[in-house]
Design a protein around this motif. Structure first.
Motif, mmCIF file in Angstrom:
data_model
loop_
_atom_site.group_PDB
_atom_site.id
_atom_site.type_symbol
_atom_site.label_atom_id
_atom_site.label_comp_id
_atom_site.label_asym_id
_atom_site.label_seq_id
_atom_site.Cartn_x
_atom_site.Cartn_y
_atom_site.Cartn_z
ATOM 1 N N LYS A 28 -1.329 -2.402 -1.471
ATOM 2 C CA LYS A 28 -1.157 -0.732 -1.233
ATOM 3 C C LYS A 28 -1.471 -0.331 -2.458
ATOM 4 O O LYS A 28 -1.846 1.217 -2.251
ATOM 5 C CB LYS A 28 0.218 -0.651 -0.407
ATOM 6 C CG LYS A 28 0.410 -1.609 0.677
ATOM 7 C CD LYS A 28 1.934 -1.595 1.050
ATOM 8 C CE LYS A 28 2.086 -2.153 2.357
ATOM 9 N NZ LYS A 28 3.865 -2.410 2.488
ATOM 10 N N LYS A 29 -1.249 -0.536 -3.600
ATOM 11 C CA LYS A 29 -1.192 0.302 -4.993
ATOM 12 C C LYS A 29 -2.721 0.087 -5.319
ATOM 13 O O LYS A 29 -3.111 0.977 -6.322
ATOM 14 C CB LYS A 29 -0.413 -0.531 -6.087
ATOM 15 C CG LYS A 29 1.413 -0.217 -5.735
ATOM 16 C CD LYS A 29 1.319 1.248 -5.764
ATOM 17 C CE LYS A 29 3.034 1.376 -5.577
ATOM 18 N NZ LYS A 29 3.374 2.930 -5.429
ATOM 19 N N VAL A 30 -3.366 -0.807 -4.937
ATOM 20 C CA VAL A 30 -4.834 -0.923 -5.551
ATOM 21 C C VAL A 30 -5.766 -0.043 -4.805
ATOM 22 O O VAL A 30 -5.816 -0.346 -3.640
ATOM 23 C CB VAL A 30 -5.303 -2.497 -5.605
ATOM 24 C CG1 VAL A 30 -6.645 -2.604 -6.031
ATOM 25 C CG2 VAL A 30 -4.354 -3.303 -6.443
ATOM 26 N N THR A 31 -6.578 0.675 -5.656
ATOM 27 C CA THR A 31 -7.774 1.667 -4.733
ATOM 28 C C THR A 31 -9.141 0.705 -5.265
ATOM 29 O O THR A 31 -9.810 1.035 -4.091
ATOM 30 C CB THR A 31 -7.754 2.833 -5.383
ATOM 31 O OG1 THR A 31 -8.098 2.802 -7.001
ATOM 32 C CG2 THR A 31 -6.453 3.697 -5.116
ATOM 33 N N THR A 86 -3.129 3.398 -7.937
ATOM 34 C CA THR A 86 -2.331 4.484 -7.717
ATOM 35 C C THR A 86 -0.814 4.214 -7.944
ATOM 36 O O THR A 86 -0.093 3.498 -7.199
ATOM 37 C CB THR A 86 -2.610 5.125 -6.348
ATOM 38 O OG1 THR A 86 -3.935 5.187 -6.307
ATOM 39 C CG2 THR A 86 -1.949 6.607 -6.387
ATOM 40 N N ILE A 87 -0.010 4.818 -9.032
ATOM 41 C CA ILE A 87 1.157 4.641 -9.280
ATOM 42 C C ILE A 87 1.986 6.147 -8.880
ATOM 43 O O ILE A 87 1.406 7.025 -9.026
ATOM 44 C CB ILE A 87 1.512 4.252 -10.788
ATOM 45 C CG1 ILE A 87 1.052 5.122 -11.554
ATOM 46 C CG2 ILE A 87 0.902 2.908 -10.901
ATOM 47 C CD1 ILE A 87 1.493 4.961 -13.064
ATOM 48 N N HIS A 130 8.949 -7.599 -10.233
ATOM 49 C CA HIS A 130 9.626 -7.698 -8.936
ATOM 50 C C HIS A 130 9.908 -8.844 -8.230
ATOM 51 O O HIS A 130 11.296 -8.621 -8.013
ATOM 52 C CB HIS A 130 8.485 -6.920 -7.982
ATOM 53 C CG HIS A 130 9.251 -6.848 -6.652
ATOM 54 N ND1 HIS A 130 10.087 -6.205 -6.014
ATOM 55 C CD2 HIS A 130 8.881 -7.633 -5.507
ATOM 56 C CE1 HIS A 130 10.308 -6.371 -4.919
ATOM 57 N NE2 HIS A 130 9.571 -7.111 -4.297
ATOM 58 N N GLY A 131 9.391 -9.827 -8.761
ATOM 59 C CA GLY A 131 9.955 -10.959 -8.141
ATOM 60 C C GLY A 131 8.929 -12.225 -8.434
ATOM 61 O O GLY A 131 7.905 -11.874 -9.170
ATOM 62 N N VAL A 132 9.043 -13.301 -8.131
ATOM 63 C CA VAL A 132 8.103 -14.450 -8.616
ATOM 64 C C VAL A 132 8.160 -15.308 -7.168
ATOM 65 O O VAL A 132 8.883 -15.465 -6.647
ATOM 66 C CB VAL A 132 8.830 -15.609 -9.503
ATOM 67 C CG1 VAL A 132 8.085 -16.535 -9.914
ATOM 68 C CG2 VAL A 132 9.164 -14.698 -10.686
ATOM 69 N N ILE A 133 6.726 -15.884 -6.981
ATOM 70 C CA ILE A 133 6.487 -16.860 -5.908
ATOM 71 C C ILE A 133 5.937 -18.099 -6.466
ATOM 72 O O ILE A 133 5.303 -18.188 -7.540
ATOM 73 C CB ILE A 133 5.805 -16.212 -4.634
ATOM 74 C CG1 ILE A 133 4.106 -15.997 -5.402
ATOM 75 C CG2 ILE A 133 6.308 -15.235 -4.058
ATOM 76 C CD1 ILE A 133 3.210 -16.003 -4.189
ATOM 77 N N ASP A 144 5.835 -4.862 -10.558
ATOM 78 C CA ASP A 144 6.185 -3.491 -9.891
ATOM 79 C C ASP A 144 5.721 -2.430 -10.828
ATOM 80 O O ASP A 144 5.887 -2.233 -11.923
ATOM 81 C CB ASP A 144 7.677 -3.306 -9.943
ATOM 82 C CG ASP A 144 8.361 -1.947 -9.618
ATOM 83 O OD1 ASP A 144 7.481 -1.223 -9.238
ATOM 84 O OD2 ASP A 144 9.431 -1.905 -9.150
ATOM 85 N N VAL A 145 4.490 -2.269 -10.361
ATOM 86 C CA VAL A 145 3.341 -1.266 -11.188
ATOM 87 C C VAL A 145 4.014 0.241 -11.334
ATOM 88 O O VAL A 145 3.703 0.757 -12.392
ATOM 89 C CB VAL A 145 2.056 -1.093 -10.351
ATOM 90 C CG1 VAL A 145 1.340 -2.414 -10.534
ATOM 91 C CG2 VAL A 145 2.009 -0.615 -9.016
#
Length: 166
Positions: A28-31, A86-87, A130-133, A144-145
């Motif tokens: 969602k953040k990557v353009t 986009t931040i 934000h977290g790890v998987i 968390d950009v």
């Protein structure tokens, strides 16, 4: 209805590597993704700012993510690319380019599989995570950009942009 509920708890992430570690950012953040381009150096810019690029008439600051994360510097390679994101800066949306070693893939991650990061000594770096998987035998750190590039840094970059464009 069960399928819809399952989908709503899953998000897509773009994965990329830096220093042989895997990271992810929400798609969602990557353009867009760009091959490494010539970057115009900006005098007196922060150390992590490689410079700016012209992206279809817009000046976009390009950040060296390795420097931002205090990772060792390496020369750009054929796989090096710029992830344009986009931040959020309060009410304003700001485009930035982040240089990464290589882009891997887009993966779907159920929210319940995202584990919180345990307390670590590098507090500054931890605040960006934000977290790890765990995927197969590797861990992927989800960034968390909006926090990676804090409000003060975004204001600084925007001011640098305006000074050098105007």
């Amino acid at each position: 209805m069960e399928d819809f509920k399952l989908l709503s708890n899953t998000d897509s992430y773009l994965t990329f590597s830096m220093n042989q570690e895997l990271f992810a950012v929400s798609v969602k953040k990557v353009t867009e993704l760009l091959e490494m381009l010539p970057v115009t150096v900006v005098p007196k810019a922060p150390a992590y700012m490689r410079g700016v690029i012209n992206l279809r008439g817009s000046v976009v600051p390009v950040l060296d993510t390795r420097t931002k994360f205090s990772l060792p510097s390496v020369p750009d390679s054929i796989d090096t690319c710029i992830v344009v994101m986009t931040i959020e800066n309060g009410e304003e949306l700001v485009k930035i380019g982040a240089i990464v070693d290589s882009v891997s893939e887009v993966i779907e991650i159920p929210n319940e599989e995202i584990m919180p990061l345990p307390a670590i000594s590098k507090k500054e770096r931890a605040q960006f995570i934000h977290g790890v998987i765990k995927k197969e035998e590797r861990f992927i750190m989800i960034l968390d950009v909006d926090r990676v590039f804090s409000t003060e840094e975004v204001i600084s970059l925007k001011a640098t942009e305006l000074e050098n464009v105007g």
